[in-house]
Design an enzyme around this catalytic site. Structure first.
Site, PDB file in Angstrom:
ATOM      1  N   SER A  46       0.809  -1.221   0.000  1.00 52.27           N
ATOM      2  CA  SER A  46       0.000   0.000   0.000  1.00 52.27           C
ATOM      3  C   SER A  46       0.842   1.271   0.000  1.00 52.27           C
ATOM      4  O   SER A  46       0.333   2.321  -0.372  1.00 52.27           O
ATOM      5  CB  SER A  46      -0.929   0.015   1.214  1.00 52.27           C
ATOM      6  OG  SER A  46      -0.182  -0.135   2.404  1.00 52.27           O
ATOM      7  N   ASP A 335      -4.268   7.489   8.316  1.00 51.50           N
ATOM      8  CA  ASP A 335      -5.276   6.574   8.877  1.00 51.50           C
ATOM      9  C   ASP A 335      -4.701   5.643   9.938  1.00 51.50           C
ATOM     10  O   ASP A 335      -5.322   4.646  10.284  1.00 51.50           O
ATOM     11  CB  ASP A 335      -5.895   5.751   7.734  1.00 51.50           C
ATOM     12  CG  ASP A 335      -4.848   4.929   6.995  1.00 51.50           C
ATOM     13  OD1 ASP A 335      -3.683   4.906   7.424  1.00 51.50           O
ATOM     14  OD2 ASP A 335      -5.188   4.313   5.962  1.00 51.50           O
ATOM     15  N   HIS A 338      -1.074   4.511   7.082  1.00 48.86           N
ATOM     16  CA  HIS A 338      -0.568   5.202   5.891  1.00 48.86           C
ATOM     17  C   HIS A 338      -0.372   6.685   6.169  1.00 48.86           C
ATOM     18  O   HIS A 338      -1.024   7.238   7.060  1.00 48.86           O
ATOM     19  CB  HIS A 338      -1.534   4.968   4.727  1.00 48.86           C
ATOM     20  CG  HIS A 338      -1.811   3.506   4.522  1.00 48.86           C
ATOM     21  ND1 HIS A 338      -2.914   2.890   5.058  1.00 48.86           N
ATOM     22  CD2 HIS A 338      -1.082   2.549   3.917  1.00 48.86           C
ATOM     23  CE1 HIS A 338      -2.872   1.593   4.771  1.00 48.86           C
ATOM     24  NE2 HIS A 338      -1.764   1.359   4.083  1.00 48.86           N
TER      25      HIS A 338
END
Ligand code: NAG
Ligand code: NAG
Length: 369
Positions: A46, A335, A338
């Site tokens: 990610s 979050d 991230h």
């Protein structure tokens, strides 16, 4: 490797002299000496997923993801751009299209094989690093076949060879291991993760790649998610409030990654392998956050639970009941796992310098090659 950098500088000398003259005459007309961008192939999780998870699994990351820059869901776990997006911008090239994008993909500038959640191990599971590399090999074989059939805008043999191969993976291997193993056993597994990254670089090199850009892993123990959920005792915190054992494991991973890159450099004489210290870049921002204009560096902008971490595993960003900060630009963590676009922008600007890379190499080194 320093020699290579010097070679290039020598080769560029007449051009630079010209550039200086041009700059003196037309100060604003020369932005980048990159007239021919390298095509980029990116592998990872990610941290660099520009939509692979979304198109591969048919699940979009809903709002408020994307709110700052794309103003819609962009397949990124972020309010805006990721490091890889800023790196592409620095070369004046478009953002990378996920390899799995089936609707109107544009691969002229490369392809992104990164998928959120990806690990190096266990193998043969979508979308582990070995699967991402297999997908690349198929892409590599199919492109010339389709070009022969008359398809346009596919990547040429030359561009595969001169392309820049970027790797940013390992964080989920470490994080996943910590959920069921004590620290000492996590550390024992690290060599197996590094071996997978080595195979991936080796494999792409076997198929003609010679330019490699390898990101090490960030300070896992500074993520609000880890801080809020890991079983801890006070002695395991460092002076900036991060979990020491997690960061120590990340540092051991990074040292082994650095040594592996060094070994590959001696084995792959025609290749340039740049190792980039993402840990140092991210930890510097977290430990000197005020200097960079950020507040509470260990608090997620988007999450639940309020200070100190604003992270709750049951109510994560985008899930019913979450809260989100007004100014993402004042937060480092988006979050809890991230980073915000604002933080990513700082990280990218550091990557673009040659201060954190080994051998010292600027990101635009691979232009015009
Ligand atoms: C595809 O991307 C390239 C480079 O990023 C761009 O120049 C080109 O216009 C794009 N093609 C289409 C059809 O959008
Ligand atoms: C999340 O939900 C589970 C099941 O309802 C509960 O046991 C747990 O305490 C919750 N966790 C948090 C951090 O609120």
């Amino acid at each position: 490797m320093v020699v290579i950098v010097n070679d290039r500088d020598v080769a560029l000398f007449p051009f630079l002299t010209f550039l200086v003259i041009v700059c003196l005459n037309f100060p604003s007309s020369v932005h980048s000496r990159c007239s021919k961008n390298p095509v980029i192939f990116n592998f990872g999780d990610s941290n660099s997923d520009t939509g692979g998870f979304t198109v591969g699994l048919g699940l979009s990351f809903g709002p408020p993801n994307g709110r700052t820059f794309f103003h819609q869901s962009s397949g990124r776990l972020c309010d805006g751009r990721l490091i890889i997006d800023f790196l592409c911008e620095s070369l004046n090239t478009g953002y990378l299209t996920p390899y799995l994008e089936s609707l109107g993909p544009n691969f002229t500038n490369g392809a992104n094989f990164a998928v959120s959640g990806s690990t190096t191990l266990p193998k043969y599971v979508p979308f582990t690093l070995d699967v991402q590399v297999s997908q690349f090999l198929r892409f590599r074989t199919r492109s010339p076949q389709l070009t022969l059939k008359g398809y346009k805008d596919l990547i040429s043999e030359e561009n595969f060879k001169n392309g820049l191969y970027i790797f940013d993976i390992g964080q989920n291997d470490l994080a996943g291991s910590f959920t069921y193993l004590p620290c000492a056993q996590v550390i024992e597994k690290i060599p197996s993760f590094i071996t997978e990254i080595k195979y991936a670089i080796w494999n792409t090199h076997q198929h003609g790649g010679k330019n490699f850009w390898v990101h090490n892993t960030g300070p896992l123990g500074c993520l609000p998610q880890k801080l809020a959920t890991a079983a801890q005792n006070a002695s395991d915190f460092d002076e900036h409030g991060c979990i020491k054992s997690f960061n120590d494991a990340a540092k051991i991973f990074n040292e082994q990654l650095r040594v592996m890159c060094e070994e590959l450099r001696s084995q792959m004489k025609d290749a340039t392998i740049v190792y980039v210290d993402i840990f140092a870049i991210k930890y510097d921002l977290i430990s000197n956050s005020a200097k960079y204009g950020f507040e509470s560096p260990l608090t997620a902008c988007c999450g639940y639970g309020g200070l100190p971490y604003n992270y709750n595993a049951n109510i994560t960003c985008g899930v019913n009941g979450y809260n989100v900060c007004k100014e993402g630009s004042q937060y480092i963590s988006w979050d809890g796992v991230h980073y915000t676009e604002a933080a990513n922008s700082v990280f990218a600007s550091k990557i673009l310098s040659n201060y954190y890379s080994t051998p010292p190499t600027k990101f635009d080194y691979f232009c015009n090659r």
